[in-house]
Design a protein around this motif. Structure first.
Motif, mmCIF file in Angstrom:
data_model
loop_
_atom_site.group_PDB
_atom_site.id
_atom_site.type_symbol
_atom_site.label_atom_id
_atom_site.label_comp_id
_atom_site.label_asym_id
_atom_site.label_seq_id
_atom_site.Cartn_x
_atom_site.Cartn_y
_atom_site.Cartn_z
ATOM 1 N N THR A 142 1.028 -7.512 6.167
ATOM 2 C CA THR A 142 0.820 -6.670 4.769
ATOM 3 C C THR A 142 1.920 -5.535 4.726
ATOM 4 O OG1 THR A 142 -0.895 -5.257 5.818
ATOM 5 C CG2 THR A 142 -1.716 -7.531 4.930
ATOM 6 N N ARG A 200 -1.308 -9.810 0.848
ATOM 7 C CA ARG A 200 -2.006 -8.892 0.284
ATOM 8 C C ARG A 200 -0.965 -8.010 -0.458
ATOM 9 N NH1 ARG A 200 -5.763 -7.548 4.511
ATOM 10 N NH2 ARG A 200 -7.096 -9.342 4.509
ATOM 11 N N GLU A 250 -2.399 -10.037 -3.589
ATOM 12 C CA GLU A 250 -3.833 -9.596 -3.314
ATOM 13 C C GLU A 250 -4.576 -10.291 -4.528
ATOM 14 O OE1 GLU A 250 -5.100 -6.386 -1.470
ATOM 15 O OE2 GLU A 250 -6.883 -7.600 -1.700
#
Lengths: 161, 275
Positions: free
Chosen positions: B147, B177, B208
């Motif tokens: 991420t 995300r 996300e």
């Protein structure tokens, strides 16, 4: 982001957090990848300064030795502003030492474009190099150990002693 | 797919909780839907969850443990997905397996799967200890998922170093995300920041998406329903790229959040020029 942060950023008082994140990451990864702990780095810094000081007078307040990383290659970058040569006065000359720490193909010794000094390359960066560099020019010195994987970085620093 | 060379792909991240298992489940379903015979292998023996995300937790009878011990046949342990018969799960055994499991055991399992599957996705445990080493030993290629956060990127970097040492190739990156708005405000590491730092080719970008949580609640991976949610599309595209299809990567600056948000954005931009 709070209003205060926004205002600070617009005024340029505070960098965007992504910039901070990137800088912090690059620094920490440079250390992770080279497996050099701060004490070793500090020791290496002292020894590099010691060697360079034999030839030129360094502005100790401006010395910067750090690890930088790009494209999974980590480099030891030393910025050593030279006040003057031990023999001849040469104000304002900067020496940059780059050590390829990990991985191959890293150019070493990017000497800034100052006209006078020739590059005196000291092969393994040991004190034996003194004879080779007896020509009394203040020189930007390029020290490059065998480019090799992780362990070489440690060996490289040892051979400087 | 070339005729019968099974691709054993490790899905790893170093850090926990960045979306390894979610990616494995969704990618498994997406590949199966695209006609690829896919096995998902839960190599996280300590904290197994792949069965739960796939909604197969109640159908497990035997596990990799019994297969290795020779007390059941591979076919008995494999749990076939009802809606996607191209997909099968080989569940992880008892956590106590960690005490004796060796890289050779993982290689043996993968070797047994090879004749019946085109792709084996290995869901790697977090960390870089024995569980990771066992899983790596059974793979030839890897997908690293991370991420845009400093801790996840740092751990990914560590893992990439280890994958290189093990001669895993290719290693590709999935960035999970992503919050386009935060990236636009420079309050999140950009896609380029991460790919530059890790120096890996980008296989996919997943925004996300709240639907991911909804889907895990239900045990129905997003790719299963063919839903048009942003994450579902991203996972399907990862599967297509993995098969060699040329699917352009989205530009996070232009990513909307769902159709409604897009419409709202459209109406606004006509008048105010964004926000």
């Amino acid at each position: 982001m709070t209003l205060r942060d926004t205002i600070y950023r617009l005024l340029g008082l505070q960098p965007a957090s992504a910039t901070t994140a990137r800088e912090r990451l690059q620094l920490v990864l440079a250390h992770d990848r080279s497996d050099l702990n701060p004490e070793l780095l500090e020791q290496m810094r002292r020894e590099i300064l010691e060697v360079v000081s034999r030839y030129v007078e360094i502005d100790l307040d401006e010395v910067d030795v750090s690890l930088e990383t790009e494209d999974r290659v980590t480099a030891l970058v030393a910025n050593l502003p030279i006040r003057r040569a031990k023999a001849v006065a040469q104000p304002g000359v900067k020496a940059t030492i780059s050590l390829g720490v990990k991985g191959a193909g890293l150019a070493a010794g990017n000497a800034p474009s100052s006209p006078e000094p020739e590059l005196a390359g000291i092969a393994e960066g040991t004190s034996d190099g003194a004879t080779a560099a007896e020509a009394e020019q203040p020189a930007a010195q390029a020290i490059q150990p065998e480019p090799a994987a992780e362990t070489a970085s440690l060996e490289g620093s040892e051979s400087l002693s | 797919m070339t005729p019968h060379r099974t691709r054993n792909i490790l899905i790893c991240s170093g850090k926990g909780g960045v979306g390894k298992t979610t990616l494995t489940a969704n990618l498994g379903i997406a590949l199966a839907r695209q006609g690829v015979r896919t096995a998902v292998l839960d190599a996280d023996f300590g904290l197994r969850n792949l069965d739960l995300l796939l909604g197969l937790e109640n159908r497990i009878v035997f596990t990799a443990q019994e297969v290795l011990a020779g007390s059941c046949r591979l076919e008995q342990a494999l749990v076939k997905h009802k809606q996607e018969p191209n997909l099968a799960l080989l569940p992880a055994g008892n956590p106590r397996m960690l005490e004796w499991l060796k890289p050779e055991d993982m290689q043996a399992i993968v070797g047994m799967l090879a004749p019946s599957f085109d792709v084996v996705l290995i869901d790697c445990p977090a960390g870089i200890e024995d569980g990771f080493k066992n899983a790596v030993s059974a793979a030839q290629e890897a997908i690293v998922i991370t991420t845009p956060e400093v801790s996840a990127v740092r751990d990914a970097d560590r893992v990439i170093g280890l994958l290189n040492i093990h001669g895993i190739k290719p290693i590709q990156l999935v960035l999970n995300r992503v919050r386009p708005k935060m990236m636009a405000n420079q309050e999140m590491l950009s896609v380029n920041d991460v790919t530059d730092i890790l120096a890996l080719p980008l296989l996919g970008l997943v925004v996300e998406d709240e639907q991911v949580i909804v889907s895990t609640n239900r045990g129905e991976p997003l790719t299963l329903s063919g839903s048009g949610s942003p994450a579902a599309q991203a996972y399907s595209n990862v599967a297509r790229r993995l098969r060699g299809e040329d699917v352009p990567l989205p530009d996070p600056a232009k990513m909307g959040r769902g159709l409604r948000a897009k419409l709202r954005g459209l109406i606004k931009t006509k008048i105010f020029r964004q926000q």
